[in-house]
Design a protein around this motif. Structure first.
Motif, PDB file in Angstrom:
ATOM      1  N   GLN A 179      -2.243  19.478  11.176  1.00 45.27           N
ATOM      2  CA  GLN A 179      -2.263  20.070  12.518  1.00 45.27           C
ATOM      3  C   GLN A 179      -1.470  19.225  13.519  1.00 45.27           C
ATOM      4  OE1 GLN A 179      -3.459  23.079  13.421  1.00 45.27           O
ATOM      5  NE2 GLN A 179      -3.825  23.370  11.218  1.00 45.27           N
ATOM      6  N   ASP A 194       1.483  18.054  12.935  1.00 45.84           N
ATOM      7  CA  ASP A 194       2.825  18.641  12.859  1.00 45.84           C
ATOM      8  C   ASP A 194       2.848  20.014  13.519  1.00 45.84           C
ATOM      9  OD1 ASP A 194       4.325  16.700  10.978  1.00 45.84           O
ATOM     10  OD2 ASP A 194       2.460  17.094   9.913  1.00 45.84           O
ATOM     11  N   VAL A 195       1.787  20.798  13.317  1.00 47.71           N
ATOM     12  CA  VAL A 195       1.722  22.144  13.892  1.00 47.71           C
ATOM     13  C   VAL A 195       1.790  22.079  15.415  1.00 47.71           C
ATOM     14  CG1 VAL A 195       0.291  24.189  14.201  1.00 47.71           C
ATOM     15  CG2 VAL A 195       0.433  23.109  11.951  1.00 47.71           C
ATOM     16  N   LYS A 196       0.941  21.227  16.018  1.00 45.91           N
ATOM     17  CA  LYS A 196       0.889  21.137  17.479  1.00 45.91           C
ATOM     18  C   LYS A 196       2.213  20.616  18.053  1.00 45.91           C
ATOM     19  CE  LYS A 196      -3.220  22.692  18.038  1.00 45.91           C
ATOM     20  NZ  LYS A 196      -3.440  23.988  18.728  1.00 45.91           N
ATOM     21  N   GLN A 242       4.882  23.429  17.703  1.00 45.02           N
ATOM     22  CA  GLN A 242       4.688  24.504  18.679  1.00 45.02           C
ATOM     23  C   GLN A 242       5.046  24.054  20.088  1.00 45.02           C
ATOM     24  OE1 GLN A 242       0.571  25.420  17.835  1.00 45.02           O
ATOM     25  NE2 GLN A 242       1.113  27.001  16.333  1.00 45.02           N
ATOM     26  N   ILE A 278       9.041  21.495   8.835  1.00 39.87           N
ATOM     27  CA  ILE A 278       7.746  22.047   9.250  1.00 39.87           C
ATOM     28  C   ILE A 278       7.841  23.556   9.431  1.00 39.87           C
ATOM     29  CG2 ILE A 278       5.954  21.980  11.035  1.00 39.87           C
ATOM     30  CD1 ILE A 278       6.178  19.487   9.188  1.00 39.87           C
ATOM     31  N   ASP A 279       8.995  24.059   9.834  1.00 38.26           N
ATOM     32  CA  ASP A 279       9.190  25.498   9.995  1.00 38.26           C
ATOM     33  C   ASP A 279       8.906  26.245   8.688  1.00 38.26           C
ATOM     34  OD1 ASP A 279      10.030  27.846  11.437  1.00 38.26           O
ATOM     35  OD2 ASP A 279      11.898  27.766  10.333  1.00 38.26           O
ATOM     36  N   GLN A 320       5.219  27.624   8.280  1.00 33.98           N
ATOM     37  CA  GLN A 320       4.629  28.447   9.336  1.00 33.98           C
ATOM     38  C   GLN A 320       3.537  29.387   8.819  1.00 33.98           C
ATOM     39  OE1 GLN A 320       6.128  29.859  12.901  1.00 33.98           O
ATOM     40  NE2 GLN A 320       8.223  29.166  12.552  1.00 33.98           N
ATOM     41  N   GLU A 341       1.463  28.831   6.680  1.00 31.42           N
ATOM     42  CA  GLU A 341       0.281  28.071   6.288  1.00 31.42           C
ATOM     43  C   GLU A 341      -0.315  27.294   7.458  1.00 31.42           C
ATOM     44  OE1 GLU A 341       1.136  25.680   2.767  1.00 31.42           O
ATOM     45  OE2 GLU A 341       2.959  26.851   2.477  1.00 31.42           O
ATOM     46  N   PHE A 342       0.202  27.462   8.673  1.00 28.92           N
ATOM     47  CA  PHE A 342      -0.234  26.648   9.800  1.00 28.92           C
ATOM     48  C   PHE A 342      -1.757  26.628   9.964  1.00 28.92           C
ATOM     49  CE2 PHE A 342       3.729  26.316  12.768  1.00 28.92           C
ATOM     50  CZ  PHE A 342       4.317  25.503  11.814  1.00 28.92           C
ATOM     51  N   SER A 343      -2.385  27.785   9.887  1.00 29.78           N
ATOM     52  CA  SER A 343      -3.826  27.862  10.161  1.00 29.78           C
ATOM     53  C   SER A 343      -4.660  27.154   9.098  1.00 29.78           C
ATOM     54  CB  SER A 343      -4.264  29.322  10.268  1.00 29.78           C
ATOM     55  OG  SER A 343      -3.995  30.010   9.059  1.00 29.78           O
ATOM     56  N   LEU A 400      -3.634  24.322   7.408  1.00 30.47           N
ATOM     57  CA  LEU A 400      -3.312  22.904   7.268  1.00 30.47           C
ATOM     58  C   LEU A 400      -4.449  22.039   7.797  1.00 30.47           C
ATOM     59  CD1 LEU A 400       0.473  22.817   8.296  1.00 30.47           C
ATOM     60  CD2 LEU A 400      -0.509  22.789   5.996  1.00 30.47           C
TER      61      LEU A 400
END
Length: 232
Positions: free
Chosen positions: A32, A34-36, A39, A60-61, A64, A66-68, A70
């Motif tokens: 998360q 990397d996700v935050k 974004q 990281i793109d 995408q 799988e973001f939720s 991770l």
């Protein structure tokens, strides 16, 4: 600790330096963090200015979908990740004031320092740290701008020795020029053209001059054309 605004030059510079030796913001797998951070950027950074941040963003793109799923805490903001703030500045906040001492000579702090002197010293150290940080950043050399080019080299006819034509092309050496893979492609009536890839440093190699040098091989080369070109 934490990143600054990841849409600004300062924030992207900090991120680029952070992921220079890392594949991920935290640990050895996407999370998360990397996700935050991804974004917060909103758009891909320019590869010419921030090559390491660009590499991380593209990687990281690919996650995408799988973001939720991770690992990590999705409630944390991107500012909760990144380098320690002491790498850029220092905390100049005053320490909580001590409770007023009782009116007793034994409780007097004979070694206490003046608040104004402490603030001046903290400001001086902060400015020194910032100056060192800016000097470090200015001293870093930006990677040279490069392009990958696909070049078509056409012979005079079907009797042209294509192996010799290719050998003559590859014999051209320049600082900032690297020859790559090649192939012979039929163009009709038994004639084949040489299609060859090359990488050039934009500031060192002129493609116009390179084509002129290739066409100096008048016994084999009729003409040359740039088939494709892409910035690295």
């Amino acid at each position: 600790m934490g990143f600054a605004d990841l849409t600004s030059d300062a924030g992207l510079t900090l991120l680029d330096d952070w992921v220079k030796t890392r594949s991920y913001i935290v640990g050895y797998s996407p999370s998360q963090a990397d996700v935050k951070s991804f974004q917060a950027m909103k758009a891909s950074p320019p590869v010419e200015q921030y090559p390491h941040a660009y590499r991380w963003y593209k990687h990281i793109d690919s996650f995408q979908s799988e973001f939720s799923s991770l690992p990590g805490d999705p409630s944390k903001p991107y500012t909760a990740y990144g380098p320690e703030s002491s790498e850029v500045t220092i905390n100049t906040a005053k320490a909580p004031e001590k409770e007023e001492a009782a009116d007793d000579d034994d409780d007097v702090d004979l070694f206490g320092s003046d608040d104004e002197e402490e603030d001046a010293e903290a400001a001086r150290v902060r400015e020194e740290r910032l100056a060192e940080y800016r000097k470090k950043k200015e001293g870093k050399t930006k990677p040279a701008a490069k392009s990958i080019v696909t070049l078509d080299v056409k012979p005079w006819d079907d009797e042209t020795d294509m192996k010799q034509l290719e050998a003559n092309v590859r014999a051209i050496e320049k600082d900032g020029l690297v020859w790559g893979a090649s192939q012979f492609i039929p163009v009709g009536y038994g004639v084949r053209k040489l299609q060859i890839n090359l990488v050039v440093e934009d500031e060192k190699v002129s493609l116009d001059e390179l084509q002129e040098q290739i066409q100096e091989d008048e016994d084999h080369v009729q003409s040359s054309d740039i088939q494709a070109m892409q910035k690295l």
